[in-house]
Motif scaffolding. Structure first.
Motif, PDB file in Angstrom:
ATOM      1  N   ARG A   9     -12.791   0.567  10.764  1.00  0.00           N
ATOM      2  CA  ARG A   9     -12.400   1.736   9.980  1.00  0.00           C
ATOM      3  C   ARG A   9     -11.959   1.317   8.572  1.00  0.00           C
ATOM      4  O   ARG A   9     -12.302   1.961   7.584  1.00  0.00           O
ATOM      5  CB  ARG A   9     -11.270   2.477  10.692  1.00  0.00           C
ATOM      6  CG  ARG A   9     -10.816   3.739   9.983  1.00  0.00           C
ATOM      7  CD  ARG A   9      -9.797   4.502  10.804  1.00  0.00           C
ATOM      8  NE  ARG A   9      -8.537   3.773  10.943  1.00  0.00           N
ATOM      9  CZ  ARG A   9      -7.453   4.292  11.517  1.00  0.00           C
ATOM     10  NH1 ARG A   9      -7.500   5.517  12.004  1.00  0.00           N
ATOM     11  NH2 ARG A   9      -6.351   3.573  11.634  1.00  0.00           N
ATOM     12  N   ALA A  10     -11.208   0.218   8.510  1.00  0.00           N
ATOM     13  CA  ALA A  10     -10.754  -0.256   7.201  1.00  0.00           C
ATOM     14  C   ALA A  10     -11.913  -0.804   6.391  1.00  0.00           C
ATOM     15  O   ALA A  10     -12.032  -0.557   5.189  1.00  0.00           O
ATOM     16  CB  ALA A  10      -9.665  -1.313   7.390  1.00  0.00           C
ATOM     17  N   ALA A  61     -12.862   9.074   6.956  1.00  0.00           N
ATOM     18  CA  ALA A  61     -12.312   8.760   5.640  1.00  0.00           C
ATOM     19  C   ALA A  61     -13.432   8.562   4.629  1.00  0.00           C
ATOM     20  O   ALA A  61     -13.313   8.955   3.468  1.00  0.00           O
ATOM     21  CB  ALA A  61     -11.434   7.522   5.712  1.00  0.00           C
ATOM     22  N   LYS A 105     -16.160  10.606  -0.283  1.00  0.00           N
ATOM     23  CA  LYS A 105     -17.158  11.637  -0.512  1.00  0.00           C
ATOM     24  C   LYS A 105     -18.581  11.166  -0.243  1.00  0.00           C
ATOM     25  O   LYS A 105     -19.514  11.550  -0.934  1.00  0.00           O
ATOM     26  CB  LYS A 105     -17.079  12.157  -1.969  1.00  0.00           C
ATOM     27  CG  LYS A 105     -15.689  12.557  -2.395  1.00  0.00           C
ATOM     28  CD  LYS A 105     -15.300  13.928  -1.863  1.00  0.00           C
ATOM     29  CE  LYS A 105     -13.994  14.383  -2.491  1.00  0.00           C
ATOM     30  NZ  LYS A 105     -13.061  14.883  -1.517  1.00  0.00           N
ATOM     31  N   PHE A 162      -6.074  -1.621   5.424  1.00  0.00           N
ATOM     32  CA  PHE A 162      -4.858  -1.976   6.156  1.00  0.00           C
ATOM     33  C   PHE A 162      -5.097  -1.842   7.649  1.00  0.00           C
ATOM     34  O   PHE A 162      -5.623  -0.836   8.108  1.00  0.00           O
ATOM     35  CB  PHE A 162      -3.715  -1.049   5.723  1.00  0.00           C
ATOM     36  CG  PHE A 162      -2.354  -1.583   6.044  1.00  0.00           C
ATOM     37  CD1 PHE A 162      -1.780  -1.368   7.285  1.00  0.00           C
ATOM     38  CD2 PHE A 162      -1.639  -2.296   5.091  1.00  0.00           C
ATOM     39  CE1 PHE A 162      -0.520  -1.866   7.569  1.00  0.00           C
ATOM     40  CE2 PHE A 162      -0.372  -2.794   5.369  1.00  0.00           C
ATOM     41  CZ  PHE A 162       0.192  -2.577   6.603  1.00  0.00           C
ATOM     42  N   ARG A 201      -3.652   6.599  -5.487  1.00  0.00           N
ATOM     43  CA  ARG A 201      -4.630   6.649  -4.398  1.00  0.00           C
ATOM     44  C   ARG A 201      -5.757   5.676  -4.645  1.00  0.00           C
ATOM     45  O   ARG A 201      -6.255   5.036  -3.725  1.00  0.00           O
ATOM     46  CB  ARG A 201      -5.171   8.072  -4.255  1.00  0.00           C
ATOM     47  CG  ARG A 201      -4.233   8.975  -3.474  1.00  0.00           C
ATOM     48  CD  ARG A 201      -4.810  10.343  -3.312  1.00  0.00           C
ATOM     49  NE  ARG A 201      -6.024  10.318  -2.521  1.00  0.00           N
ATOM     50  CZ  ARG A 201      -7.037  11.165  -2.680  1.00  0.00           C
ATOM     51  NH1 ARG A 201      -6.976  12.077  -3.612  1.00  0.00           N
ATOM     52  NH2 ARG A 201      -8.097  11.089  -1.913  1.00  0.00           N
ATOM     53  N   ILE A 240       0.824  -1.219   0.000  1.00  0.00           N
ATOM     54  CA  ILE A 240       0.000   0.000   0.000  1.00  0.00           C
ATOM     55  C   ILE A 240       0.846   1.250   0.000  1.00  0.00           C
ATOM     56  O   ILE A 240       0.450   2.294   0.485  1.00  0.00           O
ATOM     57  CB  ILE A 240      -0.949   0.076   1.209  1.00  0.00           C
ATOM     58  CG1 ILE A 240      -0.318  -0.618   2.402  1.00  0.00           C
ATOM     59  CG2 ILE A 240      -2.314  -0.439   0.882  1.00  0.00           C
ATOM     60  CD1 ILE A 240      -0.490   0.147   3.625  1.00  0.00           C
ATOM     61  N   ASP A 241       2.027   1.141  -0.545  1.00  0.00           N
ATOM     62  CA  ASP A 241       2.846   2.327  -0.761  1.00  0.00           C
ATOM     63  C   ASP A 241       3.295   2.993   0.544  1.00  0.00           C
ATOM     64  O   ASP A 241       3.586   4.181   0.575  1.00  0.00           O
ATOM     65  CB  ASP A 241       2.062   3.344  -1.630  1.00  0.00           C
ATOM     66  CG  ASP A 241       2.964   4.431  -2.169  1.00  0.00           C
ATOM     67  OD1 ASP A 241       2.493   5.579  -2.269  1.00  0.00           O
ATOM     68  OD2 ASP A 241       4.139   4.152  -2.439  1.00  0.00           O
ATOM     69  N   LEU A 242       3.351   2.246   1.621  1.00  0.00           N
ATOM     70  CA  LEU A 242       3.987   2.789   2.824  1.00  0.00           C
ATOM     71  C   LEU A 242       5.498   2.676   2.699  1.00  0.00           C
ATOM     72  O   LEU A 242       6.242   3.355   3.371  1.00  0.00           O
ATOM     73  CB  LEU A 242       3.509   2.053   4.079  1.00  0.00           C
ATOM     74  CG  LEU A 242       2.170   2.503   4.658  1.00  0.00           C
ATOM     75  CD1 LEU A 242       1.804   1.625   5.840  1.00  0.00           C
ATOM     76  CD2 LEU A 242       2.225   3.957   5.075  1.00  0.00           C
ATOM     77  N   ARG A 273     -14.416  12.159   3.692  1.00  0.00           N
ATOM     78  CA  ARG A 273     -13.410  12.993   3.031  1.00  0.00           C
ATOM     79  C   ARG A 273     -12.881  12.361   1.771  1.00  0.00           C
ATOM     80  O   ARG A 273     -12.598  13.046   0.800  1.00  0.00           O
ATOM     81  CB  ARG A 273     -12.213  13.237   3.956  1.00  0.00           C
ATOM     82  CG  ARG A 273     -12.551  13.804   5.288  1.00  0.00           C
ATOM     83  CD  ARG A 273     -12.752  15.304   5.249  1.00  0.00           C
ATOM     84  NE  ARG A 273     -13.637  15.678   6.352  1.00  0.00           N
ATOM     85  CZ  ARG A 273     -14.416  16.748   6.334  1.00  0.00           C
ATOM     86  NH1 ARG A 273     -14.406  17.533   5.299  1.00  0.00           N
ATOM     87  NH2 ARG A 273     -15.172  17.005   7.372  1.00  0.00           N
ATOM     88  N   VAL A 274     -12.702  11.048   1.794  1.00  0.00           N
ATOM     89  CA  VAL A 274     -12.052  10.395   0.660  1.00  0.00           C
ATOM     90  C   VAL A 274     -13.074   9.838  -0.317  1.00  0.00           C
ATOM     91  O   VAL A 274     -12.986  10.029  -1.516  1.00  0.00           O
ATOM     92  CB  VAL A 274     -11.117   9.277   1.151  1.00  0.00           C
ATOM     93  CG1 VAL A 274     -10.417   8.629  -0.026  1.00  0.00           C
ATOM     94  CG2 VAL A 274     -10.110   9.836   2.122  1.00  0.00           C
ATOM     95  N   ILE A 279      -4.532   2.304  -3.715  1.00  0.00           N
ATOM     96  CA  ILE A 279      -4.402   2.160  -2.265  1.00  0.00           C
ATOM     97  C   ILE A 279      -5.760   1.905  -1.643  1.00  0.00           C
ATOM     98  O   ILE A 279      -5.913   1.116  -0.701  1.00  0.00           O
ATOM     99  CB  ILE A 279      -3.741   3.414  -1.659  1.00  0.00           C
ATOM    100  CG1 ILE A 279      -2.278   3.500  -2.081  1.00  0.00           C
ATOM    101  CG2 ILE A 279      -3.854   3.414  -0.153  1.00  0.00           C
ATOM    102  CD1 ILE A 279      -1.598   4.768  -1.639  1.00  0.00           C
ATOM    103  N   LEU A 280      -6.774   2.560  -2.202  1.00  0.00           N
ATOM    104  CA  LEU A 280      -8.109   2.416  -1.627  1.00  0.00           C
ATOM    105  C   LEU A 280      -8.707   1.035  -1.862  1.00  0.00           C
ATOM    106  O   LEU A 280      -9.678   0.660  -1.213  1.00  0.00           O
ATOM    107  CB  LEU A 280      -9.043   3.485  -2.193  1.00  0.00           C
ATOM    108  CG  LEU A 280      -8.873   4.853  -1.554  1.00  0.00           C
ATOM    109  CD1 LEU A 280      -9.652   5.896  -2.317  1.00  0.00           C
ATOM    110  CD2 LEU A 280      -9.319   4.806  -0.103  1.00  0.00           C
ATOM    111  N   MET A 318     -14.411   1.402   4.253  1.00  0.00           N
ATOM    112  CA  MET A 318     -13.994   1.929   2.956  1.00  0.00           C
ATOM    113  C   MET A 318     -14.282   0.949   1.831  1.00  0.00           C
ATOM    114  O   MET A 318     -13.890   1.172   0.683  1.00  0.00           O
ATOM    115  CB  MET A 318     -12.491   2.252   2.977  1.00  0.00           C
ATOM    116  CG  MET A 318     -12.097   3.211   4.064  1.00  0.00           C
ATOM    117  SD  MET A 318     -12.851   4.834   3.858  1.00  0.00           S
ATOM    118  CE  MET A 318     -11.786   5.499   2.603  1.00  0.00           C
TER     119      MET A 318
END
Lengths: 234, 295, 247
Positions: C156-157, C108, C114, C88, C80, C48-50, C111-112, C83-84, C160
């Motif tokens: 939370r994960a 999230a 929407k 994670f 992005r 996830i690009d960490l 904001r992400v 990643i979504l 999404m």
């Protein structure tokens, strides 16, 4: 009070408490001086708090062209006396740039630069204190860097910096007395002039009491802020 | 994006080391830079020898900005009851300005920065019981002396001291950075005979300490001594023996010859028609001006 | 669903990943086990690009996250989006302490993704119900136990709607009592046929829940297969015999 030997005429001339009109006049003068003090205080905070944040972000940038100058600036501003910076802005810069600054303008410029540097380091410390995991969580949830900073990092940052910032603000109130060096008549100066005129220290004590009251109010406000942020831990 | 870094780019330890190394270099460089700028600026100010528009500038501007430390009674200070800046020098200046046809503007300054304020054109003159000294003559254009001043020794009457010799081994209070210091330095034998020289920020606090017994004597301008003795009813005496006498003058920018000459002329005028004497009597009870003596 | 090919990653002189390849199919639960320093967490974080890989190719749900031999990393918006696709869950939860539990789950989404406030809220409560914490919605993370916090992190994960869930040693920071409640939730998710990649030290859990197990050591995959196959492999036996097994 007049019966206390220590405050008797022999040791401590009292010029105001026996003379209400004069006292009123003094208070009016002090009030004017306080106005100068408070406007300097207000302008400095107004500009240095956001400027400090910008400097902090630039200081943490990965781009060396951005980071190095800002690092240098912060170093000079924090490493040299504020009075010297005030002198430089007020006397020296006009020689170089040809424009004269009004006293208040010059002083505000010097103060803002100085305090922005201090705030920048406070912000930076606060940002570093916010755990890396917060940034990572924001990342994996898809927040943009800007969103992450404003909604996740910044609120946690503010909680952490309330105390250090309150220290600086209280210092600022006292630093305003420095500007007598460029002839600005703020609270302390008014008191000193009055003291010289009447040959007594009373005005200085009254001014001291005013500083104390101001700082008490500030401390109270920051304490409230601190307690507000205690709605969560960690 | 430049503005939102997601991490600190290097660890704290190496950052500290880097910064400490830079600190030494940069501090030195900054100091040199600032010092050279200050020197440059003083060079500039003394190099203006082309055209002397000092007087016309003031007349055009319509005002004369008088720089003073407003805590020096009775020459220039803040009236306790009205909050206005008043004083002997202020009255003199006001009369001069009236005759010039310009407005008098008083500008409080820090005494230590008086030359800088002049050179930066923030003020046009220093008129505040300024003692004429060789150094100041080098840096400024100074008017004719208008008042004699003595640096006198003030003692508690009860102690019964009468001469400089009586003060051997005693504690002397003095205002730091004032011309009293120069006078004391010039009187080497006397200075050496003292027990201790205690510097104070203000004449007023020095005299307070004398009253309280922390000092044995204070070296101060006679005019200032008389003022505080009157205001606070101090049980003091001024010794007859004074140190080297000095004179007060008005300070202008170096090169402002026209302005200085004009003010001199006006002061002489005021002396001739008695205005000068009147102002002096208002403040000191007698005419102690000396404007005509320099001629 | 997820295709990892020949990943190399280096931290200064330390070669953390030395040619790791992995595939996760839709609906599969893959457990990654191995000693500390084997690169398991690093691998997961690369997904996830960490972390950024030095070489290799990662394809998530048909889209290329990175292909060092072709165009490198995907650009910002595509990145992005990719990643979504994955949810994670961190070892140290990383909940947002200044938000309530509910806000942690809705923020999230709003904001992400929407989503509208009400929609996000309802969905959040639903997901919190799934992990058994809908009654804690208005509490702050610091008030919850570690196990509860981790379950909120999972919620939370989930909120999404990821195509795949990644767990980075989800129970390693919890004491044994709290570990079980989290494992139970993960097991429940597995039974829903979700695609999951779990890095863990809980061998019993891996044996029970995983469809496939991958054993990593020193930055490479030493063996993979069904739990039975892997846990009877000599190297794995050597590894597991050292680590205490919870019953």
């Amino acid at each position: 009070m007049c019966s206390l030997p220590f405050f008797g005429k022999r040791f401590y001339p009292m010029k105001y408490l026996n003379n209400p009109d004069r006292l009123a006049s003094l208070l009016a003068q002090l009030w004017q001086g306080l106005g100068v003090t408070m406007s300097l205080f207000g302008y400095t905070l107004l500009f240095s708090l956001p400027l400090g944040l910008v400097l902090a972000l630039m200081r943490m940038s990965r781009n060396k062209a951005v980071r190095y100058p800002v690092q240098l600036f912060i170093l000079v501003m924090r490493g040299t006396p504020l009075i010297l910076q005030v002198f430089t802005v007020y006397f020296v810069l006009p020689m170089i740039f040809g424009t004269a600054f009004e006293r208040l303008t010059a002083v505000v410029i010097a103060f803002v630069m100085n305090y922005a540097a201090y705030f920048a380091e406070i912000y930076r410390g606060g940002v570093q204190a916010v755990p890396e995991g917060q940034r990572e969580a924001a990342h994996v949830l898809g927040f943009t860097r800007g969103q992450a900073f404003v909604r996740i990092i910044l609120p946690q940052l503010i909680k952490r910096i309330v105390l250090p910032v309150s220290n600086e603000v209280i210092t600022l109130v006292k630093d305003t007395a420095l500007v007598t060096a460029v002839g600005m008549v703020e609270l302390y100066r008014v008191a000193r002039n009055a003291a010289s005129t009447v040959g007594s220290l009373e005005p200085l004590f009254i001014a001291g009491a005013i500083y104390l009251i101001i700082n008490a109010v500030i401390s109270f406000l920051f304490d409230r802020a601190n307690r507000y942020f205690a709605y969560y831990q960690g | 994006m430049l503005l939102f870094p997601d991490e600190v780019c290097y660890d704290a330890a190496s950052a500290q080391a880097e910064i400490r190394k830079k600190e030494g270099m940069v501090m030195k460089r900054c100091l040199i830079l600032i010092l050279s700028m200050v020197m440059l600026s003083s060079l500039f100010s003394s190099a203006i020898a082309q055209e002397d528009t000092s007087l016309t500038d003031i007349l055009d501007k319509g005002k004369l900005i008088l720089g003073l430390d407003a805590s020096f009674p009775p020459m220039g200070y803040v009236d306790a009851d009205t909050g206005e800046i008043v004083g002997f020098d202020i009255d003199l200046a006001r009369e001069v300005c009236k005759r010039l046809g310009v407005e008098l503007v008083t500008q409080p300054i820090d005494w230590a920065a008086k030359e800088m304020e002049l050179d930066a054109h923030h003020i046009d003159c220093i008129w505040n019981g300024m003692t004429i000294t060789p150094e100041r003559l080098e840096n400024m254009q100074i008017s004719l002396p208008y008042l004699r001043n003595d640096q006198v020794l003030v003692v508690r009457t009860a102690d019964g001291y009468a001469s400089l010799a009586d003060l051997a081994g005693k504690k002397l209070g003095i205002q730091a950075g004032s011309s009293a210091n120069d006078a004391l330095d010039a009187a080497e034998a006397f200075k050496a005979s003292l027990g201790e020289v205690v510097p104070f920020d203000e004449n007023m606090t020095a005299l307070m300490d004398l009253n309280q017994g922390g000092l044995d004597t204070v070296l101060v301008d006679v005019i200032v001594a008389n003022y505080y003795m009157a205001v606070n009813d101090y049980p003091f005496t001024v010794l007859d023996e004074s140190l080297a006498p000095e004179e007060y003058g008005i300070g202008f920018r170096k090169g402002d010859l026209a302005l200085s000459e004009k003010v001199n002329a006006l002061l002489l005028e005021m002396q001739a028609d008695g205005t000068l004497a009147k102002i002096s009597e208002d403040w000191f009870g007698t005419d102690i001006t000396i404007i005509n003596e320099a001629k | 669903m997820l295709s990892v090919e020949n990943i190399y990653k280096r931290y200064a002189d330390n070669k953390v990943l030395r040619g790791v390849s992995l595939k996760v199919n839709q609906g599969e639960v893959v457990a990654v086990i191995g000693p500390s320093g084997s690169g398991k967490s690093t691998l997961l974080r690369c997904l996830i690009d960490l972390e950024r890989v030095d070489e290799g190719r990662i394809i998530v749900g048909g889209e290329t996250l990175v292909d060092t031999q072709a165009q490198g990393y995907a650009e910002k918006t595509a990145l992005r989006r990719i990643i979504l696709k994955m949810g994670f869950v961190f070892q140290s939860f990383n909940l947002f302490p200044h938000f309530t539990v509910l806000k942690n789950v809705t923020e999230a989404q709003e904001r992400v993704l929407k989503r509208g406030r009400q929609e996000a809220r309802d969905y959040a409560l639903q997901v919190l119900g799934k992990v058994g914490l809908s009654d804690k919605a208005s509490e702050y993370p610091y008030m919850l136990s570690g196990g509860q916090q981790q379950r909120v992190a999972i919620a939370r994960a989930l909120a999404m709607d990821p195509q795949m869930l990644c767990f980075d040693e989800p129970t390693s920071a919890l004491d044994p009592l709290l570990t079980q409640e989290v494992l139970r939730v993960i097991k429940g998710l597995a039974e829903e046929n979700r695609t999951m990649l779990v890095v863990t030290h809980e061998m019993a859990f891996a044996r029970e829940v995983a469809d496939r197990v991958v054993y990593m050591q020193d930055g490479v995959v030493r063996c993979e297969g069904t739990p039975e196959e892997v846990f009877s492999h000599p190297e794995v036996l050597a590894f597991t015999s050292q680590t205490p097994q919870p019953e």
